[in-house]
Design an enzyme around this catalytic site. Structure first.
Site, mmCIF file in Angstrom:
data_model
loop_
_atom_site.group_PDB
_atom_site.id
_atom_site.type_symbol
_atom_site.label_atom_id
_atom_site.label_comp_id
_atom_site.label_asym_id
_atom_site.label_seq_id
_atom_site.Cartn_x
_atom_site.Cartn_y
_atom_site.Cartn_z
ATOM 1 N N GLN A 109 -8.040 -14.786 13.067
ATOM 2 C CA GLN A 109 -7.277 -13.642 13.566
ATOM 3 C C GLN A 109 -7.170 -12.572 12.492
ATOM 4 O O GLN A 109 -6.929 -12.874 11.326
ATOM 5 C CB GLN A 109 -5.864 -14.091 13.990
ATOM 6 N N HIS A 163 3.406 -10.529 21.807
ATOM 7 C CA HIS A 163 3.680 -11.099 20.490
ATOM 8 C C HIS A 163 4.899 -12.013 20.534
ATOM 9 O O HIS A 163 5.681 -12.089 19.581
ATOM 10 C CB HIS A 163 3.889 -9.986 19.454
#
Length: 375
Positions: free
Chosen positions: A126, A274
């Site tokens: 990521q 998120h």
């Protein structure tokens, strides 16, 4: 305490961790309304119970981004995962490998990408948009050299959201170091196993680039100083040109942004807020997912995260249009409680739940886990 189901790991982790670490994992932005919406909206999704469907043989295997997964679950990127168990990223990656699913290493991990690859195999990687584009290019080059083929590019964090619980608990704010030390003393098992034996405590990938340790004393301050609010789709273009593997854009909540991801040429996207940690008051991923799945169709692979705690939640998200889900908090609660064995047991529980829910809804395969399952 007795852990009998996936949701029990949260309370087990709360008892084991110092408050500043538990609240950093468990908390969200602002008044945490979006965090609650993620959980409540997903819980409210009702499935159709069907009987006598003759689906005794179930397969959870799925092909995603050129990989064969044992079930439609990925361990998502979690910053500072290595503070929740000794070398936590390595332990989680090892559990994922044994379960036949991917593990995604965060940019801001404690263990470096090299350490994870050497100990547990090649993960997904990521990447955030940082002001230091040199770091970003270096990170991509290191990942490619180590054999990483899937990049998860997180686009919903140009600046950290206001996480007030962190300031209250000692993750940030005045006298944070002293407050953390006091909490660690009250949790001697964590203090010895992770606080002492789990060193070095730094941002492994950042340190590898800088050639010196990037400590965690002012972690939140470092995020604010180094994340880039000027992010735009232009920033993605050079990454798409540089990166030769698969690229998944993480942090999509709007159908227009999803269409932009298609035009950009992404291989997949993650419907994500998120975990409620950025814009408090935005919609839950449960609400956002169906419209985004409709907007992009089969032009790219749609994944989802935020609020997923169980195998039932996985099936709910599949029914709403996702091809797979990313777990975040759920697996770190288990990691905090029992290390690699905890993550392995959680994944086994989730697989069992998925199989049970599919049987009770009459779904013989993952292809049957579409909107026909919705009540």
């Amino acid at each position: 305490m007795i852990v009998s189901g996936p949701i029990d790991y949260r309370e087990a982790a709360r008892r084991k961790l110092p408050l500043f670490l538990f609240d950093y994992l468990d908390g969200a932005a602002g008044a945490e309304a979006t965090l609650r919406a993620n959980l409540e909206d997903l819980t409210s999704v009702a499935l159709r119970q069907r009987i006598l469907r003759g689906n005794g043989e179930l397969s959870l295997d799925i092909d995603l981004f050129g990989e064969r997964l044992a079930m439609p679950v990925i361990l998502g990127p979690i910053g500072l995962c290595g503070m929740y168990a000794r070398r936590g990223e390595v332990l989680a990656a090892s559990a994922a490998k044994a379960a036949g699913i991917p593990f995604t290493l965060s940019t801001v991990s404690v263990c470096s990408l090299r350490e994870v690859v050497d100990a547990a195999g090649i993960p997904w990687f990521q990447l955030y948009v940082l002001k230091d584009r040199g770091f970003m290019k270096d990170a991509l080059q290191r990942a490619a050299a180590l054999g990483v083929s899937t990049l998860v590019f997180t686009v919903d964090m140009p600046t950290p959201g206001p996480r007030y619980r962190d300031a209250r608990s000692g993750m940030s704010g005045p006298f944070a170091g002293a407050r953390r030390l006091g909490q660690a003393i009250r949790h001697p098992a964590w203090a010895f196993n992770v606080g002492l034996l789990g060193r070095p405590h730094d941002l492994g990938n950042i340190s590898a680039y800088r050639g010196r340790r990037t400590g965690l004393v002012d972690y939140i301050g470092w995020l604010r100083a180094n994340f880039d609010p000027s992010i735009s789709w232009t920033d993605l273009e050079w990454i798409r040109d540089t990166w030769k593997g698969k690229i998944i854009v993480k942090g999509i909540l709007d159908a227009d942004d999803a269409r932009d991801a298609v035009r950009f040429g992404a291989d997949g996207l993650v419907v994500s807020n998120h975990g409620g940690r950025q814009l408090d008051g935005t919609i839950s991923t449960t609400q956002a997912l169906p419209g985004i799945a409709d907007a992009v169709g089969d032009r790219l692979t749609v994944l989802v995260d935020s609020g997923i705690r169980s195998g039932l939640d996985v099936v709910r998200m599949l029914a709403l249009g996702a091809k797979g889900v990313l777990l975040g908090r759920a697996y770190v609660y288990a990691l905090s409680t029992a290390g690699e064995a905890g993550v392995a047991r959680l994944l086994s529980m989730i697989e069992t739940e998925i199989r049970t829910i599919m049987t009770l809804t009459g779904a013989a395969s993952l292809q049957d886990c579409g909107r026909a399952l919705l009540a």
